[in-house]
Design a protein around this motif. Structure first.
Motif: not given
Length: 241
Positions: A3-8, A11-12
């Motif tokens: 998915p798009s979005g930041g690292l936080g 999931s691993w």
């Protein structure tokens, strides 16, 4: 599918192919005159990194899994400690944080870029990134700078904040600061910090700042960052330009 979005937000298992290029906003908690928030540098670095991923811009680095990490909020800001609210962790601690961050992240990330919006972090970034690159890690840094910018809490940063976080700008508290070229103030600042040359903490003049100019500056920095990541040609100082 990742998915798009930041690292936080990931999931691993979405980061298990060593393809990620991680942008790490790096700022400082320090005075920015009576009209801007203490986390101004953090807001700017984060906004530049976010915009470089394509938000509001055409994609500039196709095929790159580009994501933004949670920001590193604290930096080396001893020159601002003459004003309440400033919190500096110093150059030695910052160096250790950046090196250990890079070592850890590069175990799984393909590349790492520190996106810096506080000039006082500069010399520590140079040494930390140089050490990481000598160790064989794909790490670089990018400076959030705009051509012709004034030094601190003036026209440039106020324009950026009027675009990024307009509700955080205390427009009624805006006043001019010391507009003497910084090169002429350096000796006094080395001896007594910013407080020695500016009673209100401003080096520049925010009075003509505008959101439209801030939007232009942010777009320019974000496009330059995304282009530089796509080319990946750090200079001898590990800087992307």
């Amino acid at each position: 599918m990742t998915p798009s979005g930041g690292l936080g937000f990931r999931s691993w298992t979405e980061l298990d192919d060593r393809s990620a290029t991680v942008l790490v906003p790096l700022g400082s908690i320090e005075q920015h005159g009576p009209h801007l928030p203490l986390d101004t540098d953090v807001r700017i670095a984060t906004a530049v990194a976010d915009a470089a991923t394509g938000s509001g811009l055409e994609p500039r680095a196709p095929g790159v899994d580009l994501m933004v990490a949670p920001p590193l909020n604290y930096g080396a800001a001893g020159e601002h400690e003459g004003f309440p609210g400033t919190i500096s962790i110093g150059h030695e601690v910052l160096h250790s944080v950046l090196v250990e961050y890079g070592r850890s992240a590069c175990r799984w990330a393909a590349r790492l870029v520190f996106v810096n919006a506080h000039g006082g972090n500069g010399r520590t970034l140079l040494s930390a990134v140089s050490q990481l690159r000598t160790e064989g890690r794909e790490v670089a840094w990018f400076g959030c700078a705009s051509p012709g910018a004034d030094a601190h809490a003036g026209y440039t940063e106020t324009s950026l904040l009027l675009h990024i976080s307009p509700m955080a700008v205390r427009v009624d508290e805006m006043v001019s600061g010391n507009v003497t070229p910084v090169s002429e103030l350096m000796a006094s600042m080395r001896a007594g910090g910013v407080a020695a040359v500016s009673d209100n903490g401003i080096l520049g003049d925010p009075m003509a700042a505008s959101a439209a100019e801030g939007r232009r500056m942010l777009s320019d920095m974000a496009v330059r960052l995304a282009d530089a990541v796509g080319r990946w040609e750090p200079d001898s100082n590990g800087m992307l330009t």
